[in-house]
Design a protein around this motif. Structure first.
Motif, PDB file in Angstrom:
ATOM      1  N   LYS B 152       0.675  -1.448  -0.042  1.00 15.23           N
ATOM      2  CA  LYS B 152      -0.077   0.157   0.102  1.00 15.23           C
ATOM      3  C   LYS B 152       0.847   1.287  -0.008  1.00 15.23           C
ATOM      4  CE  LYS B 152      -3.970  -1.953   2.565  1.00 15.23           C
ATOM      5  NZ  LYS B 152      -4.525  -2.568   1.335  1.00 15.23           N
ATOM      6  N   LYS B 153       0.215   2.173  -0.935  1.00 20.56           N
ATOM      7  CA  LYS B 153       1.130   3.419  -1.028  1.00 20.56           C
ATOM      8  C   LYS B 153       1.093   4.305   0.494  1.00 20.56           C
ATOM      9  CE  LYS B 153       1.588   7.588  -3.605  1.00 20.56           C
ATOM     10  NZ  LYS B 153       1.802   8.589  -2.493  1.00 20.56           N
ATOM     11  N   GLU B 154       2.275   4.542   1.177  1.00 16.75           N
ATOM     12  CA  GLU B 154       2.097   5.546   2.360  1.00 16.75           C
ATOM     13  C   GLU B 154       1.853   6.818   2.041  1.00 16.75           C
ATOM     14  OE1 GLU B 154       5.404   4.758   4.960  1.00 16.75           O
ATOM     15  OE2 GLU B 154       5.320   2.785   4.517  1.00 16.75           O
ATOM     16  N   GLU B 155       1.306   7.743   2.829  1.00 23.32           N
ATOM     17  CA  GLU B 155       0.787   9.125   2.338  1.00 23.32           C
ATOM     18  C   GLU B 155       1.966   9.993   2.218  1.00 23.32           C
ATOM     19  OE1 GLU B 155      -2.251  10.473   5.040  1.00 23.32           O
ATOM     20  OE2 GLU B 155      -1.717  12.384   4.118  1.00 23.32           O
ATOM     21  N   GLY B 156       2.081  10.623   1.207  1.00 27.59           N
ATOM     22  CA  GLY B 156       3.243  11.552   0.933  1.00 27.59           C
ATOM     23  C   GLY B 156       4.559  11.143   0.618  1.00 27.59           C
ATOM     24  N   LYS B 157       4.604   9.901   0.388  1.00 26.74           N
ATOM     25  CA  LYS B 157       5.745   9.135  -0.181  1.00 26.74           C
ATOM     26  C   LYS B 157       5.444   9.071  -1.465  1.00 26.74           C
ATOM     27  CE  LYS B 157       7.587   8.158   4.024  1.00 26.74           C
ATOM     28  NZ  LYS B 157       6.972   7.193   4.964  1.00 26.74           N
ATOM     29  N   LEU B 171      11.797 -10.746 -11.207  1.00 21.95           N
ATOM     30  CA  LEU B 171      11.181  -9.586 -10.421  1.00 21.95           C
ATOM     31  C   LEU B 171       9.829  -9.112 -11.377  1.00 21.95           C
ATOM     32  CD1 LEU B 171      11.018  -7.939  -8.106  1.00 21.95           C
ATOM     33  CD2 LEU B 171      12.529  -6.256  -9.402  1.00 21.95           C
ATOM     34  N   LYS B 172       8.744  -9.344 -10.730  1.00 25.22           N
ATOM     35  CA  LYS B 172       7.642  -8.586 -11.391  1.00 25.22           C
ATOM     36  C   LYS B 172       6.954  -7.763 -10.707  1.00 25.22           C
ATOM     37  CE  LYS B 172       5.997 -12.912 -13.443  1.00 25.22           C
ATOM     38  NZ  LYS B 172       4.780 -14.086 -13.284  1.00 25.22           N
ATOM     39  N   LEU B 173       6.724  -6.251 -11.418  1.00 16.63           N
ATOM     40  CA  LEU B 173       6.352  -5.260 -10.667  1.00 16.63           C
ATOM     41  C   LEU B 173       4.882  -4.782 -11.580  1.00 16.63           C
ATOM     42  CD1 LEU B 173       9.290  -3.147 -10.440  1.00 16.63           C
ATOM     43  CD2 LEU B 173       8.528  -4.628  -8.584  1.00 16.63           C
ATOM     44  N   THR B 174       3.844  -4.631 -10.981  1.00 13.59           N
ATOM     45  CA  THR B 174       2.619  -4.226 -11.353  1.00 13.59           C
ATOM     46  C   THR B 174       1.903  -3.085 -10.670  1.00 13.59           C
ATOM     47  OG1 THR B 174       1.135  -5.894 -10.373  1.00 13.59           O
ATOM     48  CG2 THR B 174       2.080  -6.444 -12.522  1.00 13.59           C
ATOM     49  N   GLY B 175       1.149  -1.899 -11.198  1.00 17.03           N
ATOM     50  CA  GLY B 175       0.414  -0.879 -10.737  1.00 17.03           C
ATOM     51  C   GLY B 175       1.647   0.024 -10.409  1.00 17.03           C
ATOM     52  N   VAL B 192      15.614   2.484  -8.524  1.00 24.12           N
ATOM     53  CA  VAL B 192      15.271   3.645  -7.924  1.00 24.12           C
ATOM     54  C   VAL B 192      14.179   4.600  -8.579  1.00 24.12           C
ATOM     55  CG1 VAL B 192      17.227   3.941  -6.728  1.00 24.12           C
ATOM     56  CG2 VAL B 192      16.899   5.356  -8.527  1.00 24.12           C
ATOM     57  N   SER B 193      13.294   5.273  -7.863  1.00 24.68           N
ATOM     58  CA  SER B 193      12.453   6.206  -8.368  1.00 24.68           C
ATOM     59  C   SER B 193      11.431   5.628  -9.266  1.00 24.68           C
ATOM     60  CB  SER B 193      13.052   7.421  -9.082  1.00 24.68           C
ATOM     61  OG  SER B 193      14.095   7.885  -8.449  1.00 24.68           O
ATOM     62  N   ASN B 194      10.717   4.482  -8.966  1.00 29.92           N
ATOM     63  CA  ASN B 194       9.596   4.264  -9.360  1.00 29.92           C
ATOM     64  C   ASN B 194       8.329   4.828  -8.670  1.00 29.92           C
ATOM     65  OD1 ASN B 194       7.689   2.658 -11.180  1.00 29.92           O
ATOM     66  ND2 ASN B 194       8.977   0.761 -10.934  1.00 29.92           N
ATOM     67  N   GLU B 195       7.044   4.741  -9.180  1.00 33.18           N
ATOM     68  CA  GLU B 195       6.085   5.363  -8.533  1.00 33.18           C
ATOM     69  C   GLU B 195       4.793   4.639  -8.580  1.00 33.18           C
ATOM     70  OE1 GLU B 195       5.466   9.529  -9.597  1.00 33.18           O
ATOM     71  OE2 GLU B 195       7.728   9.779  -9.884  1.00 33.18           O
ATOM     72  N   PHE B 196       4.041   4.655  -7.444  1.00 35.49           N
ATOM     73  CA  PHE B 196       2.836   4.032  -7.387  1.00 35.49           C
ATOM     74  C   PHE B 196       1.886   4.551  -8.678  1.00 35.49           C
ATOM     75  CE2 PHE B 196       3.915   2.809  -3.203  1.00 35.49           C
ATOM     76  CZ  PHE B 196       3.126   1.480  -2.985  1.00 35.49           C
ATOM     77  N   LYS B 197       1.069   3.909  -9.245  1.00 27.69           N
ATOM     78  CA  LYS B 197       0.123   4.399 -10.287  1.00 27.69           C
ATOM     79  C   LYS B 197      -1.250   4.755  -9.345  1.00 27.69           C
ATOM     80  CE  LYS B 197      -0.181   3.597 -14.703  1.00 27.69           C
ATOM     81  NZ  LYS B 197      -0.362   2.884 -16.036  1.00 27.69           N
ATOM     82  N   ASP B 198      -1.360   3.980  -8.544  1.00 27.78           N
ATOM     83  CA  ASP B 198      -2.691   4.041  -7.192  1.00 27.78           C
ATOM     84  C   ASP B 198      -2.290   3.920  -6.145  1.00 27.78           C
ATOM     85  OD1 ASP B 198      -5.450   4.130  -6.804  1.00 27.78           O
ATOM     86  OD2 ASP B 198      -6.107   2.948  -8.199  1.00 27.78           O
ATOM     87  N   THR B 199      -3.315   3.579  -5.467  1.00 30.82           N
ATOM     88  CA  THR B 199      -2.778   3.215  -3.867  1.00 30.82           C
ATOM     89  C   THR B 199      -2.133   2.052  -3.572  1.00 30.82           C
ATOM     90  OG1 THR B 199      -4.998   2.724  -3.404  1.00 30.82           O
ATOM     91  CG2 THR B 199      -4.753   5.134  -3.263  1.00 30.82           C
TER      92      THR B 199
END
Lengths: 220, 220
Positions: B152-157, B171-175, B192-199
């Motif tokens: 889960k995405k932490e607020e502000g991160k 290694l699989k990464l989705t979302g 480094v510096s990947n980002e969540f697309k949603d929560t």
């Protein structure tokens, strides 16, 4: 090909970089990776190369970087290697370096710091082990492949730490407060806060990849 | 045996620890390792345990630690495990933790920071992977063994980084902004510096030991 000494300034914590840049500016080739190039443009009238995607640099900052760098390579923002890796590859290609010092690799974001420590595993850096230092005012970190080494104490650096980046076999330390006589470590370990007994010490190991740090407390 | 949540405060950079200690003081067991215990004594009327050699603590500070800790274990200064390892071992033995949060593990001396990151390889921590976080205001780092996970995405991160502590397979990464579909890495890498697309996002891998960091820029 002549072998030269190279400083690469990368874009981590740049607060105490100025003094080290001035120390090395006359003896070393100066290369800036991304925001490290901006720092070099601030500090020096000219420097050897600027490399990066420069996606966080303003147009007027970019102008300044272009004016002061002898070579400026603008990379695409989406790429497989980091700006730091690209700068190291450039330095190896152009200067056949006998020494590479990375400044600005500590501090800043934790993920960037880890990315800089993980350079140890990069094939480019691994071929240069023993010749690559990551440095700030309080720390000098070097990577080593198996072999026998003599290490000189740096002035003002009290602590000496041996950190296995991998399992380490037959680690020997002499001339230190806590010597070792061929110890094996089955998993990567951080042996911190050893100390020189005199102005130099020797170490050797038989397999693995080792980081050695000389450091002082920040308040010192 | 009941399973509890535990915070361990260690003696690194303690400047922004107070807010996190207050957040967790009512829900978590509070354990201080060495100078981390001194910080807990400053912040709380009572805490669960103080563990360390306390060789950098004054007699009056030691009095305060003893008065406010329910359990105080003074270890010999010369020992094979660090104060942090001893505190983790104590927490596992006493509280059968479903979660351990380490505060104060970043900042401070580079060798101490690396020592804390290297906890990932410690057999005690490895058995707890996924349940151990290293946290400060700007970073949450967790270690994982092979498997499938939802994060889960932490607020502000804003940033999300995947750092192989070893070679990593499949290694699989989705979302996320930069997904991966089962990529192998022959040596440890820092993505480094990947980002969540949603929560939330999901990740999985087949072999190795992985660190995942959610982080924000320090100026944010």
């Amino acid at each position: 090909m002549q072998s030269e000494k190279v400083v690469i300034v990368v874009g981590g914590d740049l607060t105490d970089v100025a003094a080290l840049v001035r120390r090395y500016a006359t003896s070393h080739r100066m290369v800036g990776a991304d925001r490290g190039a901006l720092k070099l443009a601030e500090l020096l009238p000219h420097f050897d190369a600027a490399i990066g995607d420069f996606d966080s640099v303003t147009p007027s900052e970019m102008e300044d970087i272009k004016k002061k760098s002898l070579v400026c390579r603008v990379l695409p923002a989406q790429k497989d290697e980091t700006d730091t890796e690209a700068a190291i590859a450039y330095a190896i290609e152009m200067f056949n370096p006998e020494e590479i010092i990375l400044l600005g690799a500590f501090g800043g974001r934790l993920d960037h710091l880890m990315s800089n420590l993980w350079l140890a595993f990069h094939p480019l850096v691994k071929q240069m082990t023993g010749k690559v230092s990551l440095m700030d005012r309080h720390n000098t970190l070097r990577f080593y492949l198996p072999g026998n080494y003599v290490l000189k104490k740096e002035e003002g650096k009290k602590y000496l730490s041996f950190i296995g980046m991998t399992p380490i076999k037959e680690l020997k330390l002499t001339g230190v407060a806590y010597p070792l006589n061929g110890k094996d470590y089955e998993y990567p370990i951080a042996l911190v806060s050893n100390e020189f007994k005199d102005t130099e010490m020797t170490f050797s190991f038989g397999s693995g990849l080792l980081a050695v740090i000389q450091s002082s407390d920040k308040r010192e």
